[in-house]
Every structure is written in structure tokens, then in C-alpha cells.
Design an enzyme around this catalytic site. Structure first.
Site, PDB file in Angstrom:
ATOM      1  N   GLU A 173       0.808  -1.232   0.000  1.00  0.00           N
ATOM      2  CA  GLU A 173       0.000   0.000   0.000  1.00  0.00           C
ATOM      3  C   GLU A 173       0.840   1.281   0.000  1.00  0.00           C
ATOM      4  OE1 GLU A 173      -2.786  -0.460   3.250  1.00  0.00           O
ATOM      5  OE2 GLU A 173      -3.334  -2.466   2.580  1.00  0.00           O
ATOM      6  N   GLU A 279      -6.128 -10.727  -0.847  1.00  0.00           N
ATOM      7  CA  GLU A 279      -6.880 -10.480   0.403  1.00  0.00           C
ATOM      8  C   GLU A 279      -8.389 -10.482   0.104  1.00  0.00           C
ATOM      9  OE1 GLU A 279      -5.469  -7.049   2.513  1.00  0.00           O
ATOM     10  OE2 GLU A 279      -3.365  -7.519   2.172  1.00  0.00           O
TER      11      GLU A 279
HETATM   12  O1  G3I Z   1      -2.950  -7.933  19.139  1.00  0.00           O
HETATM   13  C1  G3I Z   1      -3.844  -6.993  19.765  1.00  0.00           C
HETATM   14  C2  G3I Z   1      -4.416  -7.579  21.053  1.00  0.00           C
HETATM   15  O2  G3I Z   1      -3.359  -7.776  21.985  1.00  0.00           O
HETATM   16  C3  G3I Z   1      -5.465  -6.610  21.617  1.00  0.00           C
HETATM   17  O3  G3I Z   1      -6.056  -7.198  22.759  1.00  0.00           O
HETATM   18  C4  G3I Z   1      -6.528  -6.348  20.537  1.00  0.00           C
HETATM   19  C5  G3I Z   1      -7.615  -5.409  21.011  1.00  0.00           C
HETATM   20  O4  G3I Z   1      -7.101  -4.108  21.012  1.00  0.00           O
HETATM   21  O5  G3I Z   1      -5.911  -5.760  19.376  1.00  0.00           O
HETATM   22  C6  G3I Z   1      -4.985  -6.682  18.807  1.00  0.00           C
HETATM   23  O6  G3I Z   1      -4.423  -6.076  17.671  1.00  0.00           O
HETATM   24  C7  G3I Z   1      -5.314  -5.988  16.574  1.00  0.00           C
HETATM   25  C8  G3I Z   1      -4.745  -6.853  15.423  1.00  0.00           C
HETATM   26  O7  G3I Z   1      -5.519  -6.686  14.221  1.00  0.00           O
HETATM   27  C9  G3I Z   1      -4.743  -8.339  15.797  1.00  0.00           C
HETATM   28  O8  G3I Z   1      -6.065  -8.786  15.999  1.00  0.00           O
HETATM   29  C10 G3I Z   1      -5.333  -4.528  16.119  1.00  0.00           C
HETATM   30  O9  G3I Z   1      -6.007  -3.766  17.116  1.00  0.00           O
HETATM   31  C11 G3I Z   1      -6.089  -4.405  14.808  1.00  0.00           C
HETATM   32  O10 G3I Z   1      -5.973  -3.068  14.319  1.00  0.00           O
HETATM   33  C12 G3I Z   1      -5.451  -5.330  13.769  1.00  0.00           C
HETATM   34  O11 G3I Z   1      -6.230  -5.225  12.581  1.00  0.00           O
HETATM   35  C13 G3I Z   1      -5.587  -5.786  11.431  1.00  0.00           C
HETATM   36  C14 G3I Z   1      -5.399  -4.662  10.407  1.00  0.00           C
HETATM   37  O12 G3I Z   1      -4.826  -5.202   9.199  1.00  0.00           O
HETATM   38  C15 G3I Z   1      -4.479  -3.597  10.952  1.00  0.00           C
HETATM   39  O13 G3I Z   1      -4.471  -2.514  10.047  1.00  0.00           O
HETATM   40  C16 G3I Z   1      -6.501  -6.845  10.838  1.00  0.00           C
HETATM   41  O14 G3I Z   1      -6.583  -7.964  11.713  1.00  0.00           O
HETATM   42  C17 G3I Z   1      -5.972  -7.320   9.486  1.00  0.00           C
HETATM   43  O15 G3I Z   1      -6.929  -8.169   8.849  1.00  0.00           O
HETATM   44  C18 G3I Z   1      -5.730  -6.121   8.572  1.00  0.00           C
HETATM   45  O16 G3I Z   1      -5.171  -6.603   7.399  1.00  0.00           O
HETATM   46  C19 G3I Z   1      -4.836  -5.592   6.416  1.00  0.00           C
HETATM   47  C20 G3I Z   1      -3.644  -6.115   5.658  1.00  0.00           C
HETATM   48  O17 G3I Z   1      -2.580  -6.387   6.545  1.00  0.00           O
HETATM   49  C21 G3I Z   1      -3.239  -5.117   4.583  1.00  0.00           C
HETATM   50  N1  G3I Z   1      -4.378  -4.840   3.670  1.00  0.00           N
HETATM   51  C22 G3I Z   1      -5.556  -4.354   4.390  1.00  0.00           C
HETATM   52  C23 G3I Z   1      -6.002  -5.372   5.433  1.00  0.00           C
HETATM   53  C24 G3I Z   1      -7.265  -4.933   6.108  1.00  0.00           C
HETATM   54  O18 G3I Z   1      -7.049  -3.751   6.838  1.00  0.00           O
END
Ligand code: G3I
Length: 365
Positions: A173, A279
Site C-alpha cells: 500500500e 486479500e
Molecule cells: O494484538 C492486539 C491484542 O493484543 C489486543 O487485545 C486487541 C484489542 O485491542 O488488538 C490486537 O491487535 C489488533 C490486530 O488486528 C490483531 O487482531 C489490532 O487492534 C487491529 O488493528 C489489527 O487489525 C488488522 C489490520 O490489518 C491492521 O491494520 C486486521 O486484523 C488485518 O486483517 C488487517 O489486514 C490488512 C492487511 O494487513 C493489509 N491490507 C488491508 C487489510 C485490512 O485492513
């Protein structure tokens, strides 16, 4: 024997009648709901798994916590998919939590799981503007020091996993919708040349790995897509390895048109890049409405999936890197939490039951 004229008996009889009517109503409600449930569940079942129908890998993003703690999720992942992308645990905030400190525990466990189950491992992602550890976001240094930071980050990770990782999303990105470079921390600190440097660092660390650029809206935005292709073609002309492009395909039942997607697939492969639908999910509620239970959007989702897979099947085989879904069950989808809305974007429902899109997928592959 109840006395018919005793008022107390009449009350008891009326109460009994009300109770019976309530129980009958509840029974009818349960039956109707279970019928509704039946309508959502697909008409197909499958024991062998999606990837056995495909001429190319069928993958999924893997939520490491679900893989570790949920046996239904784990078994479904093993049986249905033959390529895994770590949804989060290969990102900088997890692998490189402090300067000079790398954390491998969960990632190594995931690698071993992929090896033990003979799953291709697609590494996601080395360079992104999101999910950076605080020390990296706050790092203060010259451009040369930032370049060294980037080199150490990439080469430590790529060397550590070596050939257990088939391919890497080297940069994720990096472009804006208007085709300009995103003003990410990497561009600010190192300059626009960070992308070339990232691919070169990865290539030096593992000359065998397939190196990808990954982005969203490449399936729907030709301006962005052409800018990406122009840069990657320039890198290739300089002898930098760029093998493929990840088209994320976070689409919906209403956007973009299948013809736009076909055009994107054609343009990318005619530039001789491996094409990774990287994705894939199909939102059924992009406007965030309150959805009533029903199935019309599930059939629209299945239809849209069928058209995408049909177009992908027509891509030249040498460019078919595979199709990766961004999750297994609707309940794992990033979309629900990110947009805070009801949505059902994946192949399996909240109970891990296959949806109509699943049936269409195995019938179209
Ligand atoms: O690991 C922490 C955990 O310790 C905590 O308790 C929990 C609640 O706050 O958060 C957890 O982290 C989260 C992480 O996912 C793991 O579940 C983050 O808050 C959350 O923001 C993160 O979201 C991920 C996101 O990327 C981040 O931007 C999504 O799972 C993931 O599917 C998403 O994937 C991205 C690709 O990497 C790039 N393309 C877009 C796609 C969708 O946004």
C-alpha cells in the site's frame, strides 16, 4: 376431573390454554428460524477441500490466536486451503518490537505449522505504513540511518525465515488513489527510493523468494494501477527482482464491475507479473445498513465470487500465483471491527458452515 362451573377452574383452564399457546408459538418460531438457518447454509458440502478443485493455490489469511485456540478453525484451515498468509504476526509491530530486538516465538510456531501441514507460506508484509512498533514510528535519524533501519528490518526477517517462506509482500500500500506515492514514514525519512531499496534488500537476503508488491483498489483504479506498474517496471529494468503483484480484492457485491476486474487482471499479467488475489473478501453490506436475515445478499455474493474466479481462471497459467481469502469465517473478518458494521464477507458463516459462495467457488474452479 375438573368441575366445569368452578370459577377457579375456569382461570386454571385459561392459564393452561395461554401456556400451551405460548409454547406452540415458541415452537413455531424455533422451526421457522431453523428453516431460515437451513436457507443460509449452502446446498453443497465438501470433505476434500477447496484447493483440491483448483489448478492454483487457494489460500487464507490466518489469525494466529484462532489457529492456536479454536480446533474447528484449525481443522477447516488445514482441510480447505493450501496456502497461508499470516494476517498479523509477520508485521513489524509483532516481529520487531524494539530497536535491535526481534520476536520470533509465534511466527516460528506458525512456520512450523505450515511446514507440518505442507502449506505454502506467503509472508505479509515487510514494509507498510501501518502496525509499526512505537520505537520505529518515533525513531530519529538521518536518511542513511533510516535506510539502515529498513535494511536490518527486512534482511533479519527474510534471512530468519529463509526458504520456509515462498514469497513476500515486500511493500504494501505505497500508492495513493491518484497514482502518487503515499507520504508514509518511509517516504518521508528515506525518500521515494525506499521501495527500490526494500525490494533490493529482500532479494539480497533470499534470492529464491518470490517478491510481490501488494495494494488495494488495483482491481478498480486504473490510474493507481498504471502508476504501480510504471514503478515496478522501472525497478525490473534496473535488475531488481519484482515477481508479482498482490491485488487485495476487498470488493463488495456491488463494486467494482467484473469487467473492471478482468481489465486489471489482463493489464497486470500482460506486464508479466504473477497475479495474486491476495486479500479476497466480498462485503455484502458496504453501506453499513441494518440487515434483516435473508439470503438475497448471499446469492449476490456467490454470483460476484463466481465471476471473479471465472476471470482468474482465464489468466495464463504461468501467472496464476493463487487466490487468498482474507479470513475463513465471517466472524474473523477485519471488516466487522474496522467498519463497525454487520457484514458477511467470507466463505464460511459464524458457525463455520459453508455459504453459497463456497459452493459457487468449488463449482467454478
Ligand atoms: O494484538 C492486539 C491484542 O493484543 C489486543 O487485545 C486487541 C484489542 O485491542 O488488538 C490486537 O491487535 C489488533 C490486530 O488486528 C490483531 O487482531 C489490532 O487492534 C487491529 O488493528 C489489527 O487489525 C488488522 C489490520 O490489518 C491492521 O491494520 C486486521 O486484523 C488485518 O486483517 C488487517 O489486514 C490488512 C492487511 O494487513 C493489509 N491490507 C488491508 C487489510 C485490512 O485492513
Amino acid at each position: 376431573m375438573l368441575k366445569s362451573h368452578d370459577p377457579a377452574n375456569k382461570d386454571r383452564f385459561a392459564a393452561t390454554l395461554r401456556t400451551l399457546r405460548l409454547m406452540l408459538g415458541l415452537l413455531l418460531l424455533i422451526v421457522s428460524l431453523s428453516c431460515a438457518r437451513e436457507k443460509v447454509v449452502s446446498s453443497c458440502t465438501d470433505e476434500t477441500g477447496i484447493y483440491t478443485y483448483a489448478a492454483y493455490p487457494i489460500g487464507t489469511a490466518i489469525d494466529y490466536e484462532a489457529l492456536r485456540n479454536d480446533s474447528t478453525y484449525r481443522n477447516l484451515a488445514i482441510r480447505q486451503f493450501n496456502s497461508f498468509t499470516p494476517e498479523n504476526i509477520f508485521k513489524a509491530e509483532y516481529l520487531h518490537p524494539a530497536e535491535g530486538v526481534f520476536h520470533w516465538t509465534e511466527a516460528d510456531s506458525f512456520v512450523n505449522f505450515c511446514l507440518a501441514n505442507n502449506k505454502r507460506l506467503h509472508g505479509h508484509t515487510l514494509v507498510w505504513h501501518n502496525q509499526l512498533p512505537a520505537w520505529m514510528s518515533n525513531y530519529r535519524g538521518t536518511a542513511a540511518e533510516w535506510e539502515q533501519l529498513l535494511k536490518v528490518h527486512i534482511q533479519t526477517i527474510v534471512s530468519h525465515f529463509n526458504q520456509s517462506v515462498t514469497a513476500w509482500d515486500v511493500v504494501n500500500e505505497a500508492f495513493n488513489e491518484d497514482g502518487t506515492l503515499r507520504n508514509s514514514i518511509w517516504k518521508q525519512k528515506i525518500g521515494p527510493g525506499y521501495i527500490e531499496k526494500a525490494f533490493r534488500f529482500a532479494q539480497e537476503a533470499n534470492p529464491h523468494a518470490l517478491l510481490f508488491y501488494n495494494d488495494y483498489n488495483l482491481e478498480s483504479n486504473p490510474v493507481k494501477r498504471k502508476s504501480v506498474l510504471a514503478l515496478l517496471n522501472t525497478l525490473k529494468s534496473r535488475g531488481i527482482s519484482v515477481h508479482g503483484i498482490g491485488v487485495q480484492m476487498h470488493i463488495s457485491t456491488t463494486y467494482p464491475e467484473p469487467s473492471q476486474i478482468a481489465e486489471a487482471f489482463q493489464e497486470i499479467t500482460s506486464n508479466h507479473y504473477l497475479l495474486h488475489v491476495s486479500e479476497f473478501d466480498i462485503a455484502v453490506n458496504p453501506q453499513g445498513k441494518t440487515l434483516s436475515s435473508g439470503t438475497s445478499f448471499f446469492s449476490a455474493q456467490a454470483q460476484r465470487l463466481g465471476s471473479v474466479v471465472s476471470h482468474y481462471n482465464q489468466v495464463a497459467k504461468r501467472y496464476q500465483y493463487g487466490i487468498t481469502f482474507w479470513g475463513i469465517s465471517d466472524k474473523n473478518s477485519w471488516i466487522r471491527s474496522f467498519y463497525n458494521r454487520q457484514d458477511y464477507p467470507l466463505l464460511f458463516d459464524d458457525m463455520y458452515l459453508p455459504k453459497p459462495a463456497y459452493c459457487t467457488l468449488i463449482q467454478t474452479l
